[in-house]
Design a protein around this motif. Structure first.
Motif, PDB file in Angstrom:
ATOM      1  N   LEU A 202       0.874  -1.218   0.089  1.00 47.14           N
ATOM      2  CA  LEU A 202      -0.018  -0.197  -0.238  1.00 47.14           C
ATOM      3  C   LEU A 202       0.849   1.178  -0.056  1.00 47.14           C
ATOM      4  CD1 LEU A 202      -2.590  -1.095   2.702  1.00 47.14           C
ATOM      5  CD2 LEU A 202      -2.793  -1.154   0.226  1.00 47.14           C
ATOM      6  N   ARG A 203       0.351   2.303  -0.516  1.00 47.06           N
ATOM      7  CA  ARG A 203       1.101   3.395  -0.618  1.00 47.06           C
ATOM      8  C   ARG A 203       1.149   4.340   0.594  1.00 47.06           C
ATOM      9  NH1 ARG A 203       1.431   7.504  -5.843  1.00 47.06           N
ATOM     10  NH2 ARG A 203       2.417   9.426  -4.673  1.00 47.06           N
ATOM     11  N   ASP A 204      -0.198   4.685   1.466  1.00 42.83           N
ATOM     12  CA  ASP A 204      -0.096   5.424   2.445  1.00 42.83           C
ATOM     13  C   ASP A 204      -1.237   4.890   3.351  1.00 42.83           C
ATOM     14  OD1 ASP A 204      -2.567   6.388   1.309  1.00 42.83           O
ATOM     15  OD2 ASP A 204      -1.414   8.153   0.233  1.00 42.83           O
ATOM     16  N   ARG A 205      -1.380   5.666   4.319  1.00 44.68           N
ATOM     17  CA  ARG A 205      -2.248   5.406   5.576  1.00 44.68           C
ATOM     18  C   ARG A 205      -3.829   5.419   5.072  1.00 44.68           C
ATOM     19  NH1 ARG A 205       0.230   6.713  10.631  1.00 44.68           N
ATOM     20  NH2 ARG A 205      -1.779   6.892  11.660  1.00 44.68           N
ATOM     21  N   VAL A 206      -4.308   6.320   3.926  1.00 46.34           N
ATOM     22  CA  VAL A 206      -5.485   6.208   3.321  1.00 46.34           C
ATOM     23  C   VAL A 206      -6.000   4.731   2.906  1.00 46.34           C
ATOM     24  CG1 VAL A 206      -6.885   7.225   1.647  1.00 46.34           C
ATOM     25  CG2 VAL A 206      -5.598   8.667   3.135  1.00 46.34           C
ATOM     26  N   GLN A 207      -4.895   4.446   1.936  1.00 47.29           N
ATOM     27  CA  GLN A 207      -5.157   3.118   1.274  1.00 47.29           C
ATOM     28  C   GLN A 207      -5.076   1.888   2.241  1.00 47.29           C
ATOM     29  OE1 GLN A 207      -2.326   2.425  -1.720  1.00 47.29           O
ATOM     30  NE2 GLN A 207      -3.467   3.908  -3.390  1.00 47.29           N
ATOM     31  N   ALA A 208      -4.185   2.182   3.299  1.00 42.70           N
ATOM     32  CA  ALA A 208      -4.261   1.090   4.563  1.00 42.70           C
ATOM     33  C   ALA A 208      -5.856   1.179   5.230  1.00 42.70           C
ATOM     34  CB  ALA A 208      -3.288   1.478   5.401  1.00 42.70           C
ATOM     35  N   ALA A 209      -6.293   2.310   5.492  1.00 41.10           N
ATOM     36  CA  ALA A 209      -7.770   2.243   6.131  1.00 41.10           C
ATOM     37  C   ALA A 209      -8.643   1.775   5.215  1.00 41.10           C
ATOM     38  CB  ALA A 209      -7.941   3.799   6.145  1.00 41.10           C
ATOM     39  N   VAL A 210      -8.794   2.057   4.009  1.00 34.37           N
ATOM     40  CA  VAL A 210      -9.613   1.362   2.965  1.00 34.37           C
ATOM     41  C   VAL A 210      -9.531  -0.140   3.125  1.00 34.37           C
ATOM     42  CG1 VAL A 210     -10.217   1.285   0.509  1.00 34.37           C
ATOM     43  CG2 VAL A 210      -9.904   3.379   1.496  1.00 34.37           C
ATOM     44  N   PHE A 211      -8.365  -0.646   2.994  1.00 37.14           N
ATOM     45  CA  PHE A 211      -7.930  -1.962   2.700  1.00 37.14           C
ATOM     46  C   PHE A 211      -8.380  -2.611   4.158  1.00 37.14           C
ATOM     47  CE2 PHE A 211      -5.450  -5.685   4.102  1.00 37.14           C
ATOM     48  CZ  PHE A 211      -5.468  -6.523   3.194  1.00 37.14           C
ATOM     49  N   ALA A 212      -8.269  -1.810   5.177  1.00 43.09           N
ATOM     50  CA  ALA A 212      -8.846  -2.667   6.552  1.00 43.09           C
ATOM     51  C   ALA A 212     -10.379  -2.928   6.627  1.00 43.09           C
ATOM     52  CB  ALA A 212      -8.322  -1.800   7.648  1.00 43.09           C
ATOM     53  N   TYR A 213     -11.057  -2.153   5.938  1.00 47.41           N
ATOM     54  CA  TYR A 213     -12.496  -2.310   5.738  1.00 47.41           C
ATOM     55  C   TYR A 213     -12.677  -3.193   4.635  1.00 47.41           C
ATOM     56  CZ  TYR A 213     -13.751   1.495   8.969  1.00 47.41           C
ATOM     57  OH  TYR A 213     -13.825   2.215  10.065  1.00 47.41           O
ATOM     58  N   GLU A 214     -12.261  -3.196   3.526  1.00 48.83           N
ATOM     59  CA  GLU A 214     -12.524  -4.005   2.454  1.00 48.83           C
ATOM     60  C   GLU A 214     -12.244  -5.629   2.677  1.00 48.83           C
ATOM     61  OE1 GLU A 214     -12.180  -1.381  -1.771  1.00 48.83           O
ATOM     62  OE2 GLU A 214     -10.338  -2.062  -0.947  1.00 48.83           O
ATOM     63  N   SER A 215     -11.145  -5.805   3.615  1.00 52.81           N
ATOM     64  CA  SER A 215     -10.586  -7.089   3.778  1.00 52.81           C
ATOM     65  C   SER A 215     -11.428  -7.511   4.969  1.00 52.81           C
ATOM     66  CB  SER A 215      -9.239  -6.972   4.195  1.00 52.81           C
ATOM     67  OG  SER A 215      -8.815  -6.505   5.358  1.00 52.81           O
ATOM     68  N   GLY A 216     -12.262  -6.721   5.806  1.00 50.88           N
ATOM     69  CA  GLY A 216     -13.178  -7.384   6.732  1.00 50.88           C
ATOM     70  C   GLY A 216     -12.299  -7.220   8.189  1.00 50.88           C
ATOM     71  N   LEU A 217     -11.224  -6.669   8.306  1.00 48.39           N
ATOM     72  CA  LEU A 217     -10.617  -6.501   9.453  1.00 48.39           C
ATOM     73  C   LEU A 217     -11.425  -5.540  10.340  1.00 48.39           C
ATOM     74  CD1 LEU A 217      -7.879  -6.974  11.232  1.00 48.39           C
ATOM     75  CD2 LEU A 217      -6.947  -5.040  10.315  1.00 48.39           C
ATOM     76  N   VAL A 218     -11.854  -4.625   9.911  1.00 44.58           N
ATOM     77  CA  VAL A 218     -12.580  -3.503  10.562  1.00 44.58           C
ATOM     78  C   VAL A 218     -14.095  -3.592  10.094  1.00 44.58           C
ATOM     79  CG1 VAL A 218     -12.800  -1.216  11.592  1.00 44.58           C
ATOM     80  CG2 VAL A 218     -10.711  -2.173  11.319  1.00 44.58           C
ATOM     81  N   ARG A 219     -14.984  -3.445  10.700  1.00 40.82           N
ATOM     82  CA  ARG A 219     -16.401  -3.286  10.113  1.00 40.82           C
ATOM     83  C   ARG A 219     -16.784  -2.007  10.265  1.00 40.82           C
ATOM     84  NH1 ARG A 219     -20.264  -6.790  13.780  1.00 40.82           N
ATOM     85  NH2 ARG A 219     -18.823  -5.867  15.500  1.00 40.82           N
TER      86      ARG A 219
END
Length: 223
Positions: A202-219
């Motif tokens: 991932l490039r930065d924190r924004v992409q990390a946040a989106v990934f966390a939701y899309e992966s199901g790590l965070v609801r």
């Protein structure tokens, strides 16, 4: 260090206003302007700005596609994109973040906040307030995983502490806030964030946040 900024908006009056604000700062210089996404791509190649202040809705090529071509996956250049929008719940904002934007601001943002946002993004951090993260991702709760689905295999590459850090990044916490939450130093948090971005590609924190939701790590809604 002088930060080179490219203004991209189809309204000349807004570009003029932004230019006046930015050029009043000694460390910012507006190197060019563009009225649509296609012009933005041409100007980025010609002028090599550090930060692109990008409108979303424009003729010929919108800001989402332009962002993808400037800062999307596989783009290793140093150019950062800061998205501008009229509404904080604009449906295009999530797509712009997925496309590689380092954050977004409302067009009526106070001048000092605009200036600070550009500095933050140029420095490699993300400009996305916790409240904005919450509203954006909750808005798309029906489109994102519920948390009951199978997590992304990429999460298996993270340590337990890195997973904790990723969850807190997804909630919009700063490094200092994460450090306080986990009772560690801010330097340690920066190291963990760096490992998370590297392991997940991932490039930065924004992409990390989106990934966390899309992966199901965070609801969505669990903030």
């Amino acid at each position: 260090m002088t930060i080179r900024v490219l203004l991209v908006d189809d309204q000349p009056l807004l570009r003029t206003g932004f230019r006046m604000i930015l050029e009043a700062e000694s460390d910012l210089v507006v190197v060019g302007e563009a009225g649509d996404g296609q012009q933005a791509l041409e100007q980025v190649r010609a002028l090599q700005p550090d930060v692109v202040l990008m409108d979303i809705r424009m003729p010929r090529m919108d800001g989402v596609e332009a962002t993808r071509r400037i800062a999307g996956p596989g783009r290793d250049g140093p150019v950062k994109v800061l998205v501008l929008t009229t509404f904080d719940l604009d449906e295009y904002v999530v797509e712009a973040l997925r496309a590689g934007a380092s954050g977004f601001l409302l067009k009526d943002v106070p001048a000092d906040e605009l200036v600070q946002a550009i500095r933050v993004v140029a420095d490699g951090a993300a400009m996305l307030a916790p409240s904005i993260t919450r509203r954006l991702l909750d808005m798309y709760a029906t489109r994102l995983p519920t948390g009951e689905e199978t997590s992304s295999p990429a999460l298996n590459t993270l340590t337990e502490r890195e997973m904790e850090v990723l969850r807190l990044v997804a909630k919009g916490l700063s490094n200092a806030e994460i450090a306080a939450e986990l009772f560690v130093s801010e330097t340690t948090v920066k190291t963990h964030v760096g490992h998370v971005l590297t392991k997940l590609g991932l490039r930065d924190r924004v992409q990390a946040a989106v990934f966390a939701y899309e992966s199901g790590l965070v609801r969505p809604g669990a903030l």
